[in-house]
Design a protein around this motif. Structure first.
Motif, PDB file in Angstrom:
ATOM      1  N   PRO A  26      -1.360   2.772  -3.640  1.00  0.00           N
ATOM      2  CA  PRO A  26      -2.753   2.912  -3.200  1.00  0.00           C
ATOM      3  C   PRO A  26      -2.928   3.984  -2.118  1.00  0.00           C
ATOM      4  CG  PRO A  26      -2.236   0.614  -3.440  1.00  0.00           C
ATOM      5  CD  PRO A  26      -0.948   1.366  -3.621  1.00  0.00           C
ATOM      6  N   ALA A  27      -1.952   4.146  -1.240  1.00  0.00           N
ATOM      7  CA  ALA A  27      -2.045   5.186  -0.206  1.00  0.00           C
ATOM      8  C   ALA A  27      -1.990   6.582  -0.825  1.00  0.00           C
ATOM      9  CB  ALA A  27      -0.918   5.017   0.807  1.00  0.00           C
ATOM     10  N   MET A  28      -1.187   6.753  -1.865  1.00  0.00           N
ATOM     11  CA  MET A  28      -1.135   8.048  -2.538  1.00  0.00           C
ATOM     12  C   MET A  28      -2.426   8.303  -3.311  1.00  0.00           C
ATOM     13  SD  MET A  28       2.793   7.950  -3.880  1.00  0.00           S
ATOM     14  CE  MET A  28       2.662   9.414  -4.865  1.00  0.00           C
ATOM     15  N   ALA A  29      -2.986   7.269  -3.931  1.00  0.00           N
ATOM     16  CA  ALA A  29      -4.226   7.423  -4.686  1.00  0.00           C
ATOM     17  C   ALA A  29      -5.394   7.767  -3.763  1.00  0.00           C
ATOM     18  CB  ALA A  29      -4.520   6.152  -5.464  1.00  0.00           C
ATOM     19  N   ASN A  77       0.789  -1.229   0.000  1.00  0.00           N
ATOM     20  CA  ASN A  77       0.000   0.000   0.000  1.00  0.00           C
ATOM     21  C   ASN A  77       0.819   1.277   0.000  1.00  0.00           C
ATOM     22  OD1 ASN A  77      -2.663  -1.067  -0.035  1.00  0.00           O
ATOM     23  ND2 ASN A  77      -2.327  -1.761   2.045  1.00  0.00           N
ATOM     24  N   TYR A  78       2.056   1.250   0.496  1.00  0.00           N
ATOM     25  CA  TYR A  78       2.835   2.473   0.625  1.00  0.00           C
ATOM     26  C   TYR A  78       4.096   2.518  -0.236  1.00  0.00           C
ATOM     27  CZ  TYR A  78      -0.076   3.865   4.533  1.00  0.00           C
ATOM     28  OH  TYR A  78      -1.136   4.240   5.296  1.00  0.00           O
ATOM     29  N   VAL A  79       4.646   1.366  -0.627  1.00  0.00           N
ATOM     30  CA  VAL A  79       5.920   1.343  -1.344  1.00  0.00           C
ATOM     31  C   VAL A  79       5.740   1.006  -2.818  1.00  0.00           C
ATOM     32  CG1 VAL A  79       8.196   0.259  -1.451  1.00  0.00           C
ATOM     33  CG2 VAL A  79       7.159   0.733   0.761  1.00  0.00           C
ATOM     34  N   LYS A  80       4.911   0.032  -3.119  1.00  0.00           N
ATOM     35  CA  LYS A  80       4.779  -0.472  -4.492  1.00  0.00           C
ATOM     36  C   LYS A  80       4.029   0.507  -5.380  1.00  0.00           C
ATOM     37  CE  LYS A  80       3.242  -4.329  -7.184  1.00  0.00           C
ATOM     38  NZ  LYS A  80       2.120  -5.156  -7.463  1.00  0.00           N
ATOM     39  N   GLN A  81       4.610   0.776  -6.544  1.00  0.00           N
ATOM     40  CA  GLN A  81       3.934   1.597  -7.543  1.00  0.00           C
ATOM     41  C   GLN A  81       3.067   0.692  -8.400  1.00  0.00           C
ATOM     42  OE1 GLN A  81       7.299   3.374  -9.498  1.00  0.00           O
ATOM     43  NE2 GLN A  81       7.018   5.281  -8.366  1.00  0.00           N
ATOM     44  N   HIS A  82       1.810   1.059  -8.577  1.00  0.00           N
ATOM     45  CA  HIS A  82       0.866   0.250  -9.330  1.00  0.00           C
ATOM     46  C   HIS A  82       0.663   0.852 -10.717  1.00  0.00           C
ATOM     47  CE1 HIS A  82      -0.593  -2.215  -5.887  1.00  0.00           C
ATOM     48  NE2 HIS A  82      -0.023  -1.223  -5.235  1.00  0.00           N
ATOM     49  N   LYS A  83       0.748   0.007 -11.734  1.00  0.00           N
ATOM     50  CA  LYS A  83       0.546   0.478 -13.109  1.00  0.00           C
ATOM     51  C   LYS A  83      -0.879   0.978 -13.314  1.00  0.00           C
ATOM     52  CE  LYS A  83       3.960  -2.574 -15.169  1.00  0.00           C
ATOM     53  NZ  LYS A  83       4.147  -3.711 -16.084  1.00  0.00           N
ATOM     54  N   SER A  84      -1.845   0.311 -12.701  1.00  0.00           N
ATOM     55  CA  SER A  84      -3.235   0.706 -12.889  1.00  0.00           C
ATOM     56  C   SER A  84      -3.546   2.054 -12.239  1.00  0.00           C
ATOM     57  CB  SER A  84      -4.172  -0.355 -12.322  1.00  0.00           C
ATOM     58  OG  SER A  84      -3.970  -0.494 -10.926  1.00  0.00           O
ATOM     59  N   LEU A  85      -2.707   2.482 -11.309  1.00  0.00           N
ATOM     60  CA  LEU A  85      -2.879   3.781 -10.654  1.00  0.00           C
ATOM     61  C   LEU A  85      -1.917   4.824 -11.227  1.00  0.00           C
ATOM     62  CD1 LEU A  85      -3.275   2.582  -6.980  1.00  0.00           C
ATOM     63  CD2 LEU A  85      -5.069   3.283  -8.553  1.00  0.00           C
ATOM     64  N   ILE A 126      -3.828   9.354   1.434  1.00  0.00           N
ATOM     65  CA  ILE A 126      -3.374   9.052   2.790  1.00  0.00           C
ATOM     66  C   ILE A 126      -1.923   9.469   2.944  1.00  0.00           C
ATOM     67  CG2 ILE A 126      -2.934   7.196   4.440  1.00  0.00           C
ATOM     68  CD1 ILE A 126      -5.295   5.707   3.183  1.00  0.00           C
ATOM     69  N   SER A 127      -1.139   9.295   1.896  1.00  0.00           N
ATOM     70  CA  SER A 127       0.276   9.633   1.893  1.00  0.00           C
ATOM     71  C   SER A 127       0.564  10.540   0.710  1.00  0.00           C
ATOM     72  CB  SER A 127       1.121   8.358   1.793  1.00  0.00           C
ATOM     73  OG  SER A 127       2.485   8.670   1.692  1.00  0.00           O
ATOM     74  N   ALA A 128       1.396  11.555   0.929  1.00  0.00           N
ATOM     75  CA  ALA A 128       1.727  12.489  -0.151  1.00  0.00           C
ATOM     76  C   ALA A 128       2.909  12.007  -0.969  1.00  0.00           C
ATOM     77  CB  ALA A 128       2.024  13.862   0.433  1.00  0.00           C
ATOM     78  N   THR A 129       3.759  11.158  -0.379  1.00  0.00           N
ATOM     79  CA  THR A 129       4.953  10.702  -1.078  1.00  0.00           C
ATOM     80  C   THR A 129       5.004   9.183  -1.095  1.00  0.00           C
ATOM     81  OG1 THR A 129       6.268  10.740   0.940  1.00  0.00           O
ATOM     82  CG2 THR A 129       6.274  12.738  -0.396  1.00  0.00           C
ATOM     83  N   LEU A 130       5.804   8.673  -1.999  1.00  0.00           N
ATOM     84  CA  LEU A 130       6.036   7.236  -2.093  1.00  0.00           C
ATOM     85  C   LEU A 130       7.104   6.860  -1.072  1.00  0.00           C
ATOM     86  CD1 LEU A 130       5.142   4.851  -3.913  1.00  0.00           C
ATOM     87  CD2 LEU A 130       7.193   5.255  -5.231  1.00  0.00           C
ATOM     88  N   CYS A 131       6.812   5.902  -0.215  1.00  0.00           N
ATOM     89  CA  CYS A 131       7.777   5.467   0.800  1.00  0.00           C
ATOM     90  C   CYS A 131       8.784   4.514   0.161  1.00  0.00           C
ATOM     91  CB  CYS A 131       7.066   4.761   1.941  1.00  0.00           C
ATOM     92  SG  CYS A 131       5.993   5.816   2.895  1.00  0.00           S
ATOM     93  N   SER A 132       9.904   4.314   0.837  1.00  0.00           N
ATOM     94  CA  SER A 132      10.910   3.366   0.379  1.00  0.00           C
ATOM     95  C   SER A 132      11.079   2.288   1.453  1.00  0.00           C
ATOM     96  CB  SER A 132      12.241   4.071   0.127  1.00  0.00           C
ATOM     97  OG  SER A 132      12.778   4.545   1.344  1.00  0.00           O
TER      98      SER A 132
END
Length: 84
Positions: A47-50, A34-42, A53-59
């Motif tokens: 999902p957290a950025m979409a 939900n916080y690290v993986k980038q989803h192609k469909s999004l 919930i989160s403004a940035t992509l976590c590592s």
């Protein structure tokens, strides 16, 4: 990663079959998904950025730091027992 998802489905049904270590594995996978993986469909968002919930992509480094911060701090060690 499909095997972990399947384990998660079975864990919800039969929680007495899995040791507590699986709870940690499933929780870590859920946070990663939900916080690290980038989803192609999004369009490259997590999902957290979409969901705003989160403004940035976590590592993974961010996750490791959160885990380290939640662990209890080591205190001073006591004296050793002397074996006679």
């Amino acid at each position: 990663m499909d095997a972990i998802f399947i384990v998660g489905q079975h864990y919800a049904v039969a929680d007495h079959l899995f040791p507590p270590a699986y709870m940690h594995m499933i929780a870590l996978y859920t946070v990663w998904y939900n916080y690290v993986k980038q989803h192609k469909s999004l369009m490259g968002l997590s999902p957290a950025m979409a969901a705003d919930i989160s403004a940035t992509l976590c590592s993974m480094t961010d996750l490791a730091e959160m885990i380290d911060a939640s662990l209890p701090k080591a205190g001073p060690r006591g004296p050793y027992k002397r074996v006679a």
